[in-house]
Enzyme design. Structure first.
Site, PDB file in Angstrom:
ATOM      1  N   GLY A  29       0.788  -1.233   0.000  1.00 15.48           N
ATOM      2  CA  GLY A  29       0.000   0.000   0.000  1.00 15.48           C
ATOM      3  C   GLY A  29       0.815   1.275   0.000  1.00 15.48           C
ATOM      4  CB  SER A  44       0.789   5.630  -2.789  1.00  8.25           C
ATOM      5  OG  SER A  44       0.490   6.482  -1.710  1.00  8.25           O
ATOM      6  CG  HIS A  90       4.667   8.022   4.564  1.00  2.00           C
ATOM      7  ND1 HIS A  90       5.338   7.677   3.415  1.00  2.00           N
ATOM      8  CD2 HIS A  90       3.450   7.445   4.467  1.00  2.00           C
ATOM      9  CE1 HIS A  90       4.570   6.937   2.645  1.00  2.00           C
ATOM     10  NE2 HIS A  90       3.399   6.765   3.273  1.00  2.00           N
TER      11      HIS A  90
HETATM   12  P1  AMP Z   1       1.136   5.487   1.603  1.00  2.00           P
HETATM   13  O1  AMP Z   1       0.018   5.088   0.678  1.00  2.00           O
HETATM   14  O2  AMP Z   1       1.289   4.622   2.824  1.00  2.00           O
HETATM   15  O3  AMP Z   1       2.432   5.652   0.828  1.00  2.00           O
HETATM   16  O4  AMP Z   1       0.746   6.900   2.189  1.00  2.00           O
HETATM   17  C1  AMP Z   1       0.896   8.073   1.447  1.00  2.00           C
HETATM   18  C2  AMP Z   1      -0.084   9.054   1.990  1.00  2.00           C
HETATM   19  O5  AMP Z   1       0.268  10.333   1.562  1.00  2.00           O
HETATM   20  C3  AMP Z   1      -1.527   8.804   1.551  1.00  2.00           C
HETATM   21  O6  AMP Z   1      -2.343   8.536   2.690  1.00  2.00           O
HETATM   22  C4  AMP Z   1      -1.900  10.105   0.837  1.00  2.00           C
HETATM   23  O7  AMP Z   1      -3.227  10.486   1.066  1.00  2.00           O
HETATM   24  C5  AMP Z   1      -0.906  11.078   1.414  1.00  2.00           C
HETATM   25  N1  AMP Z   1      -0.598  12.232   0.602  1.00  2.00           N
HETATM   26  C6  AMP Z   1      -0.334  12.263  -0.735  1.00  2.00           C
HETATM   27  N2  AMP Z   1      -0.046  13.519  -1.121  1.00  2.00           N
HETATM   28  C7  AMP Z   1      -0.156  14.297  -0.018  1.00  2.00           C
HETATM   29  C8  AMP Z   1       0.004  15.694   0.218  1.00  2.00           C
HETATM   30  N3  AMP Z   1       0.353  16.556  -0.750  1.00  2.00           N
HETATM   31  N4  AMP Z   1      -0.191  16.152   1.479  1.00  2.00           N
HETATM   32  C9  AMP Z   1      -0.537  15.304   2.472  1.00  2.00           C
HETATM   33  N5  AMP Z   1      -0.686  13.975   2.313  1.00  2.00           N
HETATM   34  C10 AMP Z   1      -0.500  13.478   1.081  1.00  2.00           C
END
Ligand code: AMP
Length: 116
Positions: A95, A97, A102
């Site tokens: 999951g 992305s 983070h």
């Molecule tokens: P993951 O899918 O675990 O890699 O988490 C990435 C997260 O980053 C997702 O929950 C997205 O909604 C979040 N995300 C993507 N772009 C941004 C942004 N510009 N500001 C804040 N969160 C973001």
């Protein structure tokens, strides 16, 4: 990925706006743009690390600081007592992305287990 092109590196540099909850000289915590719970904050290291899977043995201090930051965020957001989840996805199949390490801090609702 080169850090110049990394979305979260760009947030660290202030090139993309973020709703910052807390920060330190080594990490930044900001609200997820697509929240999956009433509280959904991301804690990231300021330095570019792809994921937990690419941490080295020298990064133990940083990894610990991110966990402490997650707990601090939970206190700031008022979910430390009610319960919260700390999760980090490693790899696309799990999951992930955004390929800058983070930690998701989720709270404010009942969590299910196991995750889907
Ligand atoms: P993951 O899918 O675990 O890699 O988490 C990435 C997260 O980053 C997702 O929950 C997205 O909604 C979040 N995300 C993507 N772009 C941004 C942004 N510009 N500001 C804040 N969160 C973001």
């Amino acid at each position: 990925m080169v850090s110049e092109d990394c979305l979260f590196c760009r947030i660290v540099r202030g090139e993309i706006p973020a709703d910052i909850v807390a920060e330190d000289d080594r990490w930044l915590a900001f609200r997820d743009i697509q929240p999956q719970a009433p509280v959904h904050v991301l804690v990231i290291p300021r330095e570019h690390v792809e994921s937990v899977g690419s941490l080295s043995t020298d990064d133990g201090g940083l990894a610990g600081e991110l966990m402490l930051a997650a707990a601090e965020v939970a206190r700031i957001e008022g979910v430390a007592e009610s319960g919260f989840r700390v999760v980090t996805n490693v790899g696309e199949r799990a999951g992930q992305s955004v390929f800058h390490l983070h930690v998701h801090v989720l709270g404010g609702r009942r969590m299910r287990w196991p995750p889907g």
